[in-house]
Design a protein around this motif. Structure first.
Motif, PDB file in Angstrom:
ATOM      1  N   HIS A 140      -9.931  24.096  40.301  1.00  0.00           N
ATOM      2  CA  HIS A 140     -10.549  24.757  41.449  1.00  0.00           C
ATOM      3  C   HIS A 140      -9.545  25.563  42.259  1.00  0.00           C
ATOM      4  O   HIS A 140      -9.947  26.300  43.161  1.00  0.00           O
ATOM      5  CB  HIS A 140     -11.213  23.732  42.357  1.00  0.00           C
ATOM      6  N   GLY A 141      -8.259  25.389  41.978  1.00  0.00           N
ATOM      7  CA  GLY A 141      -7.261  26.104  42.750  1.00  0.00           C
ATOM      8  C   GLY A 141      -5.902  26.080  42.080  1.00  0.00           C
ATOM      9  O   GLY A 141      -5.612  25.209  41.246  1.00  0.00           O
ATOM     10  N   MET A 142      -5.063  27.052  42.467  1.00  0.00           N
ATOM     11  CA  MET A 142      -3.703  27.148  41.949  1.00  0.00           C
ATOM     12  C   MET A 142      -2.762  27.383  43.123  1.00  0.00           C
ATOM     13  O   MET A 142      -3.077  28.153  44.041  1.00  0.00           O
ATOM     14  CB  MET A 142      -3.600  28.303  40.940  1.00  0.00           C
ATOM     15  N   VAL A 143      -1.612  26.715  43.095  1.00  0.00           N
ATOM     16  CA  VAL A 143      -0.617  26.827  44.157  1.00  0.00           C
ATOM     17  C   VAL A 143       0.707  27.261  43.535  1.00  0.00           C
ATOM     18  O   VAL A 143       1.195  26.618  42.603  1.00  0.00           O
ATOM     19  CB  VAL A 143      -0.428  25.487  44.895  1.00  0.00           C
ATOM     20  N   MET A 144       1.276  28.329  44.058  1.00  0.00           N
ATOM     21  CA  MET A 144       2.559  28.795  43.535  1.00  0.00           C
ATOM     22  C   MET A 144       3.682  27.870  44.002  1.00  0.00           C
ATOM     23  O   MET A 144       3.800  27.569  45.190  1.00  0.00           O
ATOM     24  CB  MET A 144       2.851  30.218  44.014  1.00  0.00           C
ATOM     25  N   GLY A 145       4.515  27.441  43.056  1.00  0.00           N
ATOM     26  CA  GLY A 145       5.730  26.699  43.377  1.00  0.00           C
ATOM     27  C   GLY A 145       6.918  27.618  43.156  1.00  0.00           C
ATOM     28  O   GLY A 145       7.601  27.539  42.132  1.00  0.00           O
ATOM     29  N   THR A 146       7.150  28.501  44.112  1.00  0.00           N
ATOM     30  CA  THR A 146       8.122  29.572  43.910  1.00  0.00           C
ATOM     31  C   THR A 146       9.559  29.068  43.861  1.00  0.00           C
ATOM     32  O   THR A 146      10.403  29.673  43.184  1.00  0.00           O
ATOM     33  CB  THR A 146       7.968  30.637  45.004  1.00  0.00           C
ATOM     34  N   ASN A 147       9.876  27.978  44.554  1.00  0.00           N
ATOM     35  CA  ASN A 147      11.244  27.464  44.498  1.00  0.00           C
ATOM     36  C   ASN A 147      11.584  26.961  43.098  1.00  0.00           C
ATOM     37  O   ASN A 147      12.647  27.282  42.541  1.00  0.00           O
ATOM     38  CB  ASN A 147      11.423  26.335  45.517  1.00  0.00           C
ATOM     39  N   ASP A 148      10.691  26.174  42.527  1.00  0.00           N
ATOM     40  CA  ASP A 148      10.939  25.652  41.183  1.00  0.00           C
ATOM     41  C   ASP A 148      10.916  26.764  40.145  1.00  0.00           C
ATOM     42  O   ASP A 148      11.705  26.754  39.189  1.00  0.00           O
ATOM     43  CB  ASP A 148       9.887  24.600  40.833  1.00  0.00           C
ATOM     44  N   LEU A 149      10.018  27.725  40.320  1.00  0.00           N
ATOM     45  CA  LEU A 149       9.952  28.830  39.372  1.00  0.00           C
ATOM     46  C   LEU A 149      11.244  29.634  39.386  1.00  0.00           C
ATOM     47  O   LEU A 149      11.791  29.968  38.326  1.00  0.00           O
ATOM     48  CB  LEU A 149       8.763  29.737  39.707  1.00  0.00           C
ATOM     49  N   ALA A 150      11.750  29.936  40.579  1.00  0.00           N
ATOM     50  CA  ALA A 150      13.002  30.687  40.678  1.00  0.00           C
ATOM     51  C   ALA A 150      14.151  29.916  40.038  1.00  0.00           C
ATOM     52  O   ALA A 150      15.012  30.496  39.358  1.00  0.00           O
ATOM     53  CB  ALA A 150      13.311  30.996  42.140  1.00  0.00           C
ATOM     54  N   ARG A 158      15.557  37.129  46.707  1.00  0.00           N
ATOM     55  CA  ARG A 158      15.461  38.467  47.303  1.00  0.00           C
ATOM     56  C   ARG A 158      14.293  38.469  48.270  1.00  0.00           C
ATOM     57  O   ARG A 158      13.256  37.849  48.011  1.00  0.00           O
ATOM     58  CB  ARG A 158      15.211  39.535  46.226  1.00  0.00           C
ATOM     59  N   ALA A 159      14.449  39.178  49.378  1.00  0.00           N
ATOM     60  CA  ALA A 159      13.379  39.231  50.370  1.00  0.00           C
ATOM     61  C   ALA A 159      12.106  39.831  49.796  1.00  0.00           C
ATOM     62  O   ALA A 159      10.998  39.454  50.190  1.00  0.00           O
ATOM     63  CB  ALA A 159      13.843  40.033  51.590  1.00  0.00           C
ATOM     64  N   ASP A 160      12.245  40.749  48.829  1.00  0.00           N
ATOM     65  CA  ASP A 160      11.048  41.375  48.251  1.00  0.00           C
ATOM     66  C   ASP A 160      10.451  40.573  47.103  1.00  0.00           C
ATOM     67  O   ASP A 160       9.416  40.947  46.555  1.00  0.00           O
ATOM     68  CB  ASP A 160      11.352  42.800  47.785  1.00  0.00           C
ATOM     69  N   ARG A 161      11.113  39.479  46.719  1.00  0.00           N
ATOM     70  CA  ARG A 161      10.646  38.581  45.641  1.00  0.00           C
ATOM     71  C   ARG A 161      10.431  39.306  44.313  1.00  0.00           C
ATOM     72  O   ARG A 161       9.611  38.877  43.481  1.00  0.00           O
ATOM     73  CB  ARG A 161       9.364  37.846  46.057  1.00  0.00           C
ATOM     74  N   LEU A 162      11.173  40.347  44.095  1.00  0.00           N
ATOM     75  CA  LEU A 162      11.003  41.131  42.872  1.00  0.00           C
ATOM     76  C   LEU A 162      11.140  40.288  41.604  1.00  0.00           C
ATOM     77  O   LEU A 162      10.335  40.451  40.674  1.00  0.00           O
ATOM     78  CB  LEU A 162      12.003  42.297  42.841  1.00  0.00           C
ATOM     79  N   PRO A 163      12.112  39.357  41.496  1.00  0.00           N
ATOM     80  CA  PRO A 163      12.211  38.569  40.258  1.00  0.00           C
ATOM     81  C   PRO A 163      10.976  37.720  39.967  1.00  0.00           C
ATOM     82  O   PRO A 163      10.743  37.343  38.812  1.00  0.00           O
ATOM     83  CB  PRO A 163      13.435  37.679  40.513  1.00  0.00           C
ATOM     84  N   LEU A 164      10.182  37.401  41.001  1.00  0.00           N
ATOM     85  CA  LEU A 164       9.010  36.542  40.831  1.00  0.00           C
ATOM     86  C   LEU A 164       7.709  37.321  40.666  1.00  0.00           C
ATOM     87  O   LEU A 164       6.652  36.716  40.446  1.00  0.00           O
ATOM     88  CB  LEU A 164       8.875  35.607  42.037  1.00  0.00           C
ATOM     89  N   MET A 165       7.772  38.632  40.786  1.00  0.00           N
ATOM     90  CA  MET A 165       6.546  39.419  40.844  1.00  0.00           C
ATOM     91  C   MET A 165       5.672  39.283  39.596  1.00  0.00           C
ATOM     92  O   MET A 165       4.446  39.247  39.695  1.00  0.00           O
ATOM     93  CB  MET A 165       6.874  40.904  41.070  1.00  0.00           C
ATOM     94  N   GLY A 185       3.388  30.662  47.528  1.00  0.00           N
ATOM     95  CA  GLY A 185       4.417  29.649  47.715  1.00  0.00           C
ATOM     96  C   GLY A 185       4.952  29.590  49.129  1.00  0.00           C
ATOM     97  O   GLY A 185       4.595  30.393  50.001  1.00  0.00           O
ATOM     98  N   VAL A 186       5.835  28.638  49.380  1.00  0.00           N
ATOM     99  CA  VAL A 186       6.361  28.404  50.726  1.00  0.00           C
ATOM    100  C   VAL A 186       7.444  29.421  51.069  1.00  0.00           C
ATOM    101  O   VAL A 186       8.058  30.040  50.190  1.00  0.00           O
ATOM    102  CB  VAL A 186       6.930  26.978  50.862  1.00  0.00           C
ATOM    103  N   TYR A 187       7.661  29.563  52.372  1.00  0.00           N
ATOM    104  CA  TYR A 187       8.786  30.342  52.898  1.00  0.00           C
ATOM    105  C   TYR A 187       9.732  29.341  53.524  1.00  0.00           C
ATOM    106  O   TYR A 187       9.400  28.658  54.485  1.00  0.00           O
ATOM    107  CB  TYR A 187       8.289  31.365  53.925  1.00  0.00           C
ATOM    108  N   ALA A 198       6.516  38.961  57.015  1.00  0.00           N
ATOM    109  CA  ALA A 198       6.622  39.959  55.945  1.00  0.00           C
ATOM    110  C   ALA A 198       6.146  39.392  54.615  1.00  0.00           C
ATOM    111  O   ALA A 198       5.440  40.065  53.851  1.00  0.00           O
ATOM    112  CB  ALA A 198       8.070  40.442  55.826  1.00  0.00           C
ATOM    113  N   GLU A 199       6.513  38.141  54.319  1.00  0.00           N
ATOM    114  CA  GLU A 199       6.097  37.547  53.048  1.00  0.00           C
ATOM    115  C   GLU A 199       4.597  37.246  53.042  1.00  0.00           C
ATOM    116  O   GLU A 199       3.936  37.378  52.000  1.00  0.00           O
ATOM    117  CB  GLU A 199       6.905  36.278  52.776  1.00  0.00           C
ATOM    118  N   CYS A 200       4.050  36.854  54.195  1.00  0.00           N
ATOM    119  CA  CYS A 200       2.599  36.663  54.283  1.00  0.00           C
ATOM    120  C   CYS A 200       1.868  37.981  54.047  1.00  0.00           C
ATOM    121  O   CYS A 200       0.845  38.013  53.343  1.00  0.00           O
ATOM    122  CB  CYS A 200       2.219  36.098  55.646  1.00  0.00           C
TER     123      CYS A 200
END
Length: 285
Positions: A140-150, A158-165, A185-187, A198-200
């Motif tokens: 029913h839902g998906m949550v990004m885990g950006t810290n673990d992914l990075a 990077r502030a623009d999160r280009l590697p995660l795009m 994901g979290v900030y 900016a990230e929101c």
């Protein structure tokens, strides 16, 4: 006007091991709460946190907030007991970490039955299997885990999160294709209001439904970013009015502020107004 799903602008992590935090969450202006038994709880506190969370959810008091329990992975020493407890906690969903593919959700579904499942999207393999995960009948839902992914990607911050795009985009597409919620994901720098805003804004522009947060101080910024602005609402109303007037005159398009307005733009405008109605209804509950 079609009713919008319950808003998920702000999704706040609350450690399952902190009694004061569990109580405070009942009064916070968050659309959803992730009661965390995983990363936010030390190994020697896992069992006690599970018992504490069972009691807290049994007592209730969280109102209309969506209640999500993040368990430990089933491959850990605590995952099975977490899943068995979460099955009967009365939460709205159970969030499984590090989902690589639909088989991970199959394994959890066998343990907890028809409780809705959410998937943490935080591994490279999960990114590549995002569509199959979103298509799972229990998802029913998906949550990004950006810290673990990075970390797994060995990507630089990077502030623009280009590697995660690429990963972010794949998950948004998968969620939209299969009609499930998708939360950014979290900030990490919770005192950096400008960076969070900016990230929101970036996440909202990409199509995320909301943002996971690590501190109550981040709530206002996320709620504002993921709510229609006054100008959004005003434009939506004018687009609908102009289009309906054009249709009444036998025309297929209207013009607002020098831009063509077709039926697809009107559909978006109606969704914008419906989203605000849902936000106001949530605030009134």
């Amino acid at each position: 006007m079609t009713a919008q799903p319950r808003p998920l602008r702000s999704v706040l992590y609350i450690p399952g091991s902190k009694p004061r935090a569990l109580v405070k969450a009942k009064s916070l202006a968050t659309d959803a709460i992730i009661f965390d038994l995983e990363d936010a709880v030390a190994p020697d506190e896992k069992a006690a946190a599970r018992e504490l969370l069972v009691k807290a959810l049994d007592e209730g008091g969280y109102g209309a907030r969506v209640k999500i329990v993040r368990i430990n992975a089933l491959s850990t020493p605590w995952g099975l007991a977490d899943a068995q407890a979460a099955r009967d906690m009365g939460a709205d969903a159970v969030l499984l970490p590090k989902v690589d593919g639909p088989a991970d959700l199959d394994a959890l579904a066998e343990l907890i039955g028809d409780v809705p499942l959410w998937a943490m999207m935080e591994t490279p393999l999960g990114m590549l299997n995002a569509s199959q995960i979103a298509a799972h009948p229990c998802c029913h839902g998906m949550v990004m885990g950006t810290n673990d992914l990075a970390k797994d990607m060995n990507a630089r911050h990077r502030a623009d999160r280009l590697p995660l795009m690429t990963g972010l985009g794949l998950c948004v597409l998968a969620a939209k294709a299969h009609g499930v919620a998708i939360i950014d994901g979290v900030y990490n720098a919770f005192k950096d209001e400008e960076g969070l805003a900016a990230e929101c804004a970036q996440g909202r522009d990409m199509g995320f439904d909301g943002k996971t947060l690590i501190h109550p101080a981040q709530l206002d910024i996320a709620n504002t970013a993921y709510s229609p602005s006054p100008s959004d609402l005003e434009l939506a109303a004018r687009q609908i009015e102009a289009y309906e007037a054009a249709v009444a005159q036998g025309q297929a398009v209207a013009v607002v502020d020098g831009r063509i307005v077709e039926n697809l733009h009107v559909a978006t405008a109606r969704e914008t107004l419906a989203k605000m109605d849902a936000i106001q209804a949530l605030a009134a509950e």
